[in-house]
Design a protein around this motif. Structure first.
Motif, PDB file in Angstrom:
ATOM      1  N   GLN A   5      45.196 -30.828  -5.976  1.00 40.00           N
ATOM      2  CA  GLN A   5      45.196 -29.404  -5.639  1.00 40.00           C
ATOM      3  C   GLN A   5      46.019 -28.606  -6.660  1.00 40.00           C
ATOM      4  N   SER A   6      47.114 -29.175  -7.126  1.00 41.18           N
ATOM      5  CA  SER A   6      47.934 -28.498  -8.134  1.00 41.18           C
ATOM      6  C   SER A   6      47.156 -28.328  -9.433  1.00 41.18           C
ATOM      7  N   ILE A   7      46.431 -29.353  -9.843  1.00 38.96           N
ATOM      8  CA  ILE A   7      45.627 -29.274 -11.062  1.00 38.96           C
ATOM      9  C   ILE A   7      44.536 -28.223 -10.906  1.00 38.96           C
ATOM     10  N   GLN A   8      43.911 -28.171  -9.745  1.00 34.75           N
ATOM     11  CA  GLN A   8      42.888 -27.156  -9.497  1.00 34.75           C
ATOM     12  C   GLN A   8      43.497 -25.751  -9.565  1.00 34.75           C
ATOM     13  N   ARG A  12      42.461 -22.778 -12.174  1.00 35.88           N
ATOM     14  CA  ARG A  12      42.065 -21.438 -11.723  1.00 35.88           C
ATOM     15  C   ARG A  12      42.953 -20.362 -12.357  1.00 35.88           C
ATOM     16  N   MET A  13      44.255 -20.640 -12.409  1.00 26.35           N
ATOM     17  CA  MET A  13      45.177 -19.704 -13.049  1.00 26.35           C
ATOM     18  C   MET A  13      44.807 -19.502 -14.512  1.00 26.35           C
ATOM     19  N   ASP A  14      44.532 -20.599 -15.211  1.00 27.48           N
ATOM     20  CA  ASP A  14      44.160 -20.527 -16.620  1.00 27.48           C
ATOM     21  C   ASP A  14      42.929 -19.651 -16.820  1.00 27.48           C
ATOM     22  N   GLN A  15      41.933 -19.864 -15.995  1.00 30.27           N
ATOM     23  CA  GLN A  15      40.694 -19.091 -16.113  1.00 30.27           C
ATOM     24  C   GLN A  15      40.972 -17.594 -15.939  1.00 30.27           C
ATOM     25  N   THR A  38      56.344 -19.451  -5.895  1.00 29.49           N
ATOM     26  CA  THR A  38      55.479 -20.553  -6.320  1.00 29.49           C
ATOM     27  C   THR A  38      54.667 -20.155  -7.538  1.00 29.49           C
ATOM     28  N   LEU A  39      54.148 -18.929  -7.563  1.00 28.43           N
ATOM     29  CA  LEU A  39      53.408 -18.449  -8.730  1.00 28.43           C
ATOM     30  C   LEU A  39      54.277 -18.562  -9.977  1.00 28.43           C
ATOM     31  N   TYR A  40      55.498 -18.091  -9.904  1.00 26.54           N
ATOM     32  CA  TYR A  40      56.370 -18.134 -11.078  1.00 26.54           C
ATOM     33  C   TYR A  40      56.765 -19.563 -11.446  1.00 26.54           C
ATOM     34  N   ARG A  41      56.845 -20.464 -10.482  1.00 21.31           N
ATOM     35  CA  ARG A  41      57.101 -21.872 -10.812  1.00 21.31           C
ATOM     36  C   ARG A  41      55.934 -22.443 -11.621  1.00 21.31           C
ATOM     37  N   TYR A  42      54.710 -22.124 -11.209  1.00 22.09           N
ATOM     38  CA  TYR A  42      53.533 -22.586 -11.949  1.00 22.09           C
ATOM     39  C   TYR A  42      53.491 -21.964 -13.344  1.00 22.09           C
ATOM     40  N   ILE A  43      53.785 -20.683 -13.451  1.00 23.59           N
ATOM     41  CA  ILE A  43      53.788 -20.032 -14.760  1.00 23.59           C
ATOM     42  C   ILE A  43      54.845 -20.662 -15.658  1.00 23.59           C
ATOM     43  N   GLY A  68      43.926 -19.597 -26.671  1.00 17.27           N
ATOM     44  CA  GLY A  68      43.908 -20.990 -26.249  1.00 17.27           C
ATOM     45  C   GLY A  68      43.552 -21.103 -24.784  1.00 17.27           C
ATOM     46  N   CYS A  69      43.604 -22.314 -24.304  1.00 14.25           N
ATOM     47  CA  CYS A  69      43.349 -22.547 -22.888  1.00 14.25           C
ATOM     48  C   CYS A  69      44.190 -23.722 -22.433  1.00 14.25           C
ATOM     49  N   PHE A  70      44.398 -23.802 -21.167  1.00  6.98           N
ATOM     50  CA  PHE A  70      45.225 -24.828 -20.552  1.00  6.98           C
ATOM     51  C   PHE A  70      44.289 -25.871 -19.963  1.00  6.98           C
ATOM     52  N   ARG A  71      44.448 -27.125 -20.355  1.00 11.09           N
ATOM     53  CA  ARG A  71      43.574 -28.185 -19.858  1.00 11.09           C
ATOM     54  C   ARG A  71      44.401 -29.329 -19.294  1.00 11.09           C
ATOM     55  N   VAL A  72      43.985 -29.802 -18.139  1.00  8.56           N
ATOM     56  CA  VAL A  72      44.593 -30.971 -17.525  1.00  8.56           C
ATOM     57  C   VAL A  72      43.437 -31.844 -17.051  1.00  8.56           C
ATOM     58  N   GLY A  73      43.434 -33.080 -17.463  1.00  4.85           N
ATOM     59  CA  GLY A  73      42.364 -33.965 -17.019  1.00  4.85           C
ATOM     60  C   GLY A  73      42.203 -35.142 -17.951  1.00  4.85           C
ATOM     61  N   PHE A  74      41.222 -35.952 -17.657  1.00  5.97           N
ATOM     62  CA  PHE A  74      40.931 -37.167 -18.410  1.00  5.97           C
ATOM     63  C   PHE A  74      39.735 -36.920 -19.302  1.00  5.97           C
ATOM     64  N   GLU A  75      39.867 -37.301 -20.562  1.00  8.68           N
ATOM     65  CA  GLU A  75      38.764 -37.187 -21.503  1.00  8.68           C
ATOM     66  C   GLU A  75      38.339 -38.586 -21.897  1.00  8.68           C
ATOM     67  N   GLN A  76      37.104 -38.925 -21.604  1.00  4.38           N
ATOM     68  CA  GLN A  76      36.612 -40.265 -21.921  1.00  4.38           C
ATOM     69  C   GLN A  76      36.221 -40.331 -23.383  1.00  4.38           C
ATOM     70  N   ARG A  77      36.620 -41.406 -24.049  1.00  7.41           N
ATOM     71  CA  ARG A  77      36.285 -41.608 -25.458  1.00  7.41           C
ATOM     72  C   ARG A  77      35.731 -43.016 -25.634  1.00  7.41           C
ATOM     73  N   GLU A  78      34.910 -43.152 -26.624  1.00 13.45           N
ATOM     74  CA  GLU A  78      34.386 -44.467 -26.973  1.00 13.45           C
ATOM     75  C   GLU A  78      35.469 -45.244 -27.704  1.00 13.45           C
ATOM     76  N   TYR A  79      35.538 -46.548 -27.454  1.00 10.59           N
ATOM     77  CA  TYR A  79      36.499 -47.379 -28.166  1.00 10.59           C
ATOM     78  C   TYR A  79      36.091 -47.493 -29.613  1.00 10.59           C
ATOM     79  N   GLU A  80      37.082 -47.541 -30.480  1.00  7.92           N
ATOM     80  CA  GLU A  80      36.792 -47.661 -31.919  1.00  7.92           C
ATOM     81  C   GLU A  80      36.750 -49.107 -32.323  1.00  7.92           C
TER      82      GLU A  80
END
Length: 80
Positions: A5-8, A12-15, A38-43, A68-80
């Motif tokens: 929920q925090s990541i969501q 949303r804030m970033d958008q 809470t808003l200011y803690r997130y900022i 720029g943009c704020f991104r949090v998440g997993f990015e899948q990559r192919e193994y080298e």
């Protein structure tokens, strides 16, 4: 509030910050279902992670000083 929920909330804030459509701090907090504190803690967290967030009193919105943009998440990559 759980991690998912925090990541969501951060996403949303970033958008809204990128769109320069947050409104006043009170309105932004209410829209997100946060207290003002809470808003200011997130900022503050976003700033600690490198986001250049400012507030324009004339336009009554938060915005990114640097592009720029704020991104949090997993990015899948192919193994080298």
């Amino acid at each position: 509030m759980g991690l998912h929920q925090s990541i969501q909330s951060l996403d949303r804030m970033d958008q809204m910050i990128r769109m320069k459509a947050t409104g006043t701090p009170h309105a932004f907090a209410e829209l997100l279902g946060f207290s003002l504190a809470t808003l200011y803690r997130y900022i503050d967290l976003m700033k600690e992670l490198g986001a250049s967030i400012c507030y324009c009193k004339r336009r009554q919105t938060f915005y990114y000083e640097k592009p720029g943009c704020f991104r949090v998440g997993f990015e899948q990559r192919e193994y080298e």
